[in-house]
Design a protein around this motif. Structure first.
Motif, PDB file in Angstrom:
ATOM      1  N   PRO A  32       0.802  -1.226   0.000  1.00 34.61           N
ATOM      2  CA  PRO A  32       0.000   0.000   0.000  1.00 34.61           C
ATOM      3  C   PRO A  32       0.836   1.277   0.000  1.00 34.61           C
ATOM      4  O   PRO A  32       0.356   2.326  -0.454  1.00 34.61           O
ATOM      5  N   ALA A  33       2.097   1.210   0.453  1.00 34.18           N
ATOM      6  CA  ALA A  33       2.960   2.394   0.473  1.00 34.18           C
ATOM      7  C   ALA A  33       3.219   2.927  -0.928  1.00 34.18           C
ATOM      8  O   ALA A  33       3.606   4.094  -1.105  1.00 34.18           O
ATOM      9  N   PHE A  34       2.982   2.080  -1.945  1.00 30.32           N
ATOM     10  CA  PHE A  34       3.198   2.498  -3.319  1.00 30.32           C
ATOM     11  C   PHE A  34       2.256   3.631  -3.721  1.00 30.32           C
ATOM     12  O   PHE A  34       2.504   4.346  -4.692  1.00 30.32           O
ATOM     13  N   ALA A  35       1.166   3.829  -2.961  1.00 31.96           N
ATOM     14  CA  ALA A  35       0.194   4.877  -3.275  1.00 31.96           C
ATOM     15  C   ALA A  35       0.821   6.265  -3.220  1.00 31.96           C
ATOM     16  O   ALA A  35       0.419   7.173  -3.955  1.00 31.96           O
ATOM     17  N   ASP A  36       1.786   6.453  -2.355  1.00 28.97           N
ATOM     18  CA  ASP A  36       2.507   7.730  -2.262  1.00 28.97           C
ATOM     19  C   ASP A  36       3.817   7.563  -3.017  1.00 28.97           C
ATOM     20  O   ASP A  36       4.789   7.005  -2.496  1.00 28.97           O
ATOM     21  N   ALA A  37       3.837   8.031  -4.266  1.00 28.26           N
ATOM     22  CA  ALA A  37       4.988   7.799  -5.141  1.00 28.26           C
ATOM     23  C   ALA A  37       6.281   8.345  -4.553  1.00 28.26           C
ATOM     24  O   ALA A  37       7.328   7.691  -4.602  1.00 28.26           O
ATOM     25  N   ASP A  38       6.223   9.531  -3.970  1.00 27.63           N
ATOM     26  CA  ASP A  38       7.437  10.139  -3.419  1.00 27.63           C
ATOM     27  C   ASP A  38       7.951   9.346  -2.221  1.00 27.63           C
ATOM     28  O   ASP A  38       9.163   9.116  -2.090  1.00 27.63           O
ATOM     29  N   ALA A  39       7.039   8.948  -1.351  1.00 31.41           N
ATOM     30  CA  ALA A  39       7.444   8.167  -0.175  1.00 31.41           C
ATOM     31  C   ALA A  39       7.996   6.815  -0.608  1.00 31.41           C
ATOM     32  O   ALA A  39       8.962   6.310  -0.022  1.00 31.41           O
ATOM     33  N   PHE A  40       7.375   6.239  -1.634  1.00 28.65           N
ATOM     34  CA  PHE A  40       7.826   4.940  -2.132  1.00 28.65           C
ATOM     35  C   PHE A  40       9.242   5.042  -2.704  1.00 28.65           C
ATOM     36  O   PHE A  40      10.101   4.202  -2.432  1.00 28.65           O
ATOM     37  N   LYS A  41       9.495   6.102  -3.480  1.00 29.27           N
ATOM     38  CA  LYS A  41      10.831   6.290  -4.053  1.00 29.27           C
ATOM     39  C   LYS A  41      11.863   6.527  -2.947  1.00 29.27           C
ATOM     40  O   LYS A  41      12.990   6.037  -3.028  1.00 29.27           O
ATOM     41  N   ALA A  42      11.458   7.264  -1.919  1.00 33.42           N
ATOM     42  CA  ALA A  42      12.364   7.511  -0.808  1.00 33.42           C
ATOM     43  C   ALA A  42      12.671   6.208  -0.069  1.00 33.42           C
ATOM     44  O   ALA A  42      13.816   5.958   0.345  1.00 33.42           O
ATOM     45  N   GLN A  43      11.643   5.361   0.071  1.00 30.34           N
ATOM     46  CA  GLN A  43      11.834   4.070   0.725  1.00 30.34           C
ATOM     47  C   GLN A  43      12.820   3.201  -0.064  1.00 30.34           C
ATOM     48  O   GLN A  43      13.719   2.574   0.509  1.00 30.34           O
ATOM     49  N   LEU A  44      12.662   3.172  -1.371  1.00 27.42           N
ATOM     50  CA  LEU A  44      13.575   2.398  -2.208  1.00 27.42           C
ATOM     51  C   LEU A  44      14.995   2.954  -2.149  1.00 27.42           C
ATOM     52  O   LEU A  44      15.971   2.199  -2.137  1.00 27.42           O
ATOM     53  N   ALA A  45      15.100   4.291  -2.119  1.00 23.73           N
ATOM     54  CA  ALA A  45      16.423   4.923  -2.104  1.00 23.73           C
ATOM     55  C   ALA A  45      17.206   4.555  -0.847  1.00 23.73           C
ATOM     56  O   ALA A  45      18.443   4.566  -0.850  1.00 23.73           O
ATOM     57  N   ASN A  46      16.503   4.210   0.233  1.00 18.71           N
ATOM     58  CA  ASN A  46      17.175   3.835   1.480  1.00 18.71           C
ATOM     59  C   ASN A  46      17.657   2.391   1.480  1.00 18.71           C
ATOM     60  O   ASN A  46      18.369   1.970   2.402  1.00 18.71           O
ATOM     61  N   GLU A  47      17.272   1.641   0.469  1.00 19.82           N
ATOM     62  CA  GLU A  47      17.704   0.247   0.363  1.00 19.82           C
ATOM     63  C   GLU A  47      19.156   0.184  -0.102  1.00 19.82           C
ATOM     64  O   GLU A  47      19.628   1.046  -0.851  1.00 19.82           O
ATOM     65  N   ALA A  48      19.875  -0.840   0.347  1.00 19.71           N
ATOM     66  CA  ALA A  48      21.269  -1.001  -0.071  1.00 19.71           C
ATOM     67  C   ALA A  48      21.369  -1.177  -1.587  1.00 19.71           C
ATOM     68  O   ALA A  48      22.312  -0.688  -2.218  1.00 19.71           O
ATOM     69  N   ASP A  49      20.390  -1.876  -2.171  1.00 20.91           N
ATOM     70  CA  ASP A  49      20.348  -2.083  -3.618  1.00 20.91           C
ATOM     71  C   ASP A  49      18.921  -1.800  -4.077  1.00 20.91           C
ATOM     72  O   ASP A  49      18.083  -2.708  -4.135  1.00 20.91           O
ATOM     73  N   PRO A  50      18.601  -0.538  -4.405  1.00 21.54           N
ATOM     74  CA  PRO A  50      17.227  -0.171  -4.762  1.00 21.54           C
ATOM     75  C   PRO A  50      16.660  -0.975  -5.930  1.00 21.54           C
ATOM     76  O   PRO A  50      15.486  -1.350  -5.919  1.00 21.54           O
ATOM     77  N   SER A  51      17.486  -1.247  -6.916  1.00 25.81           N
ATOM     78  CA  SER A  51      17.010  -1.990  -8.078  1.00 25.81           C
ATOM     79  C   SER A  51      16.600  -3.411  -7.694  1.00 25.81           C
ATOM     80  O   SER A  51      15.553  -3.918  -8.114  1.00 25.81           O
ATOM     81  N   ARG A  52      17.422  -4.042  -6.847  1.00 24.75           N
ATOM     82  CA  ARG A  52      17.115  -5.396  -6.377  1.00 24.75           C
ATOM     83  C   ARG A  52      15.875  -5.392  -5.495  1.00 24.75           C
ATOM     84  O   ARG A  52      15.032  -6.292  -5.567  1.00 24.75           O
ATOM     85  N   ALA A  53      15.741  -4.355  -4.655  1.00 26.48           N
ATOM     86  CA  ALA A  53      14.571  -4.252  -3.775  1.00 26.48           C
ATOM     87  C   ALA A  53      13.290  -4.110  -4.593  1.00 26.48           C
ATOM     88  O   ALA A  53      12.265  -4.715  -4.270  1.00 26.48           O
ATOM     89  N   LEU A  54      13.347  -3.331  -5.678  1.00 26.21           N
ATOM     90  CA  LEU A  54      12.187  -3.163  -6.536  1.00 26.21           C
ATOM     91  C   LEU A  54      11.834  -4.475  -7.230  1.00 26.21           C
ATOM     92  O   LEU A  54      10.659  -4.837  -7.353  1.00 26.21           O
ATOM     93  N   GLU A  55      12.846  -5.195  -7.661  1.00 25.85           N
ATOM     94  CA  GLU A  55      12.604  -6.491  -8.306  1.00 25.85           C
ATOM     95  C   GLU A  55      11.915  -7.462  -7.341  1.00 25.85           C
ATOM     96  O   GLU A  55      10.962  -8.158  -7.716  1.00 25.85           O
ATOM     97  N   GLN A  56      12.401  -7.515  -6.111  1.00 21.48           N
ATOM     98  CA  GLN A  56      11.801  -8.424  -5.127  1.00 21.48           C
ATOM     99  C   GLN A  56      10.353  -8.041  -4.842  1.00 21.48           C
ATOM    100  O   GLN A  56       9.481  -8.912  -4.701  1.00 21.48           O
ATOM    101  N   LEU A  57      10.093  -6.743  -4.765  1.00 24.17           N
ATOM    102  CA  LEU A  57       8.728  -6.267  -4.551  1.00 24.17           C
ATOM    103  C   LEU A  57       7.844  -6.674  -5.724  1.00 24.17           C
ATOM    104  O   LEU A  57       6.711  -7.161  -5.535  1.00 24.17           O
TER     105      LEU A  57
END
Length: 231
Positions: free
Chosen positions: A96-121
């Motif tokens: 559900p956090a995906f509803a806020d695009a900016d918050a979602f991007k910020a959440q991904l940016a805090n991941e060690a590997d944002p691209s991998r985190a997005l793939e897993q999601l």
């Protein structure tokens, strides 16, 4: 024997308010594909695109590079069954956090590997959808309309060459149908399809045979760095 070229749209506007628009790079990817076809003298008898803006934009940018001799009286058809599934709904039901695009991007940016985190999601969201649940369009319904769209290309037979501008989910679903892939394999394939990558099918009446999958040599042709993208 006929041919069907399934083209994934060029890079769209991921992370923007309106995803359904090609980025500047997406337009250039489509033009590169068109130049490739012009150089190889590839002729098309029929042009189909899904009902999304990015499908039409990819078709126009790509085929705008071809001389008219390679598109002799080609039919242009919009077929909504070649449209992508609602990726926003699929992601939102899982995250559900995906509803806020900016918050979602910020959440991904805090991941060690944002691209991998997005793939897993993405994989987890796809699995939830494939497992069933309350979605506007179920996974079986989506697959069904993709297969019906392909079946319509069987009508008329002959040696026609058709180009279809569509999305990665549609191509992955059709590969599952033709190759007997498991759901997890289909999700992995979907994630790996390049923007403006081409999958070619050979066609006889009642039969479709995979000839090549996810070809993007046209994007590497001019040696431009960053030309190959997946999101």
């Amino acid at each position: 024997m006929g041919q069907i070229f399934l083209v994934r749209h060029g890079q769209a506007s991921f992370g923007k308010a309106d995803y359904d628009q090609l980025s500047a790079l997406g337009l250039e990817q489509a033009r590169l594909l068109g130049r490739w076809y012009a150089n190889t003298r590839q002729r098309f008898d029929k042009v189909i695109h899904g009902g999304m803006t990015r499908h039409r934009q990819t078709a126009e940018a790509c085929l705008g590079e071809l001389p008219t001799a390679l598109l002799p009286d080609a039919q242009w058809i919009t077929d909504d069954d070649f449209a992508e599934f609602d990726h926003k709904e699929v992601l939102l039901r899982h995250c559900p956090a995906f509803a806020d695009a900016d918050a979602f991007k910020a959440q991904l940016a805090n991941e060690a590997d944002p691209s991998r985190a997005l793939e897993q999601l993405f994989r987890a969201a796809m699995q939830r959808w494939m497992d069933g649940g309350d979605y506007t369009e179920s996974w079986p319904a989506f697959r069904g309309r993709c297969v019906r769209a392909l079946a319509r290309l069987d009508a008329g037979g002959g040696k026609r060459t058709t180009i279809v501008f569509t999305s990665g989910g549609v191509i992955a679903a059709l590969m599952q149908h033709l190759l007997g892939l498991q759901d997890t394999q289909t999700t992995a394939l979907n994630w790996s399809l390049a923007n403006c990558g081409v999958t070619r099918l050979l066609h006889r009446p009642g039969q479709f045979t995979l000839n090549c999958l996810n070809n993007y040599a046209h994007l590497e042709w001019l040696g431009q760095p960053g030309a190959v993208t997946y999101r």
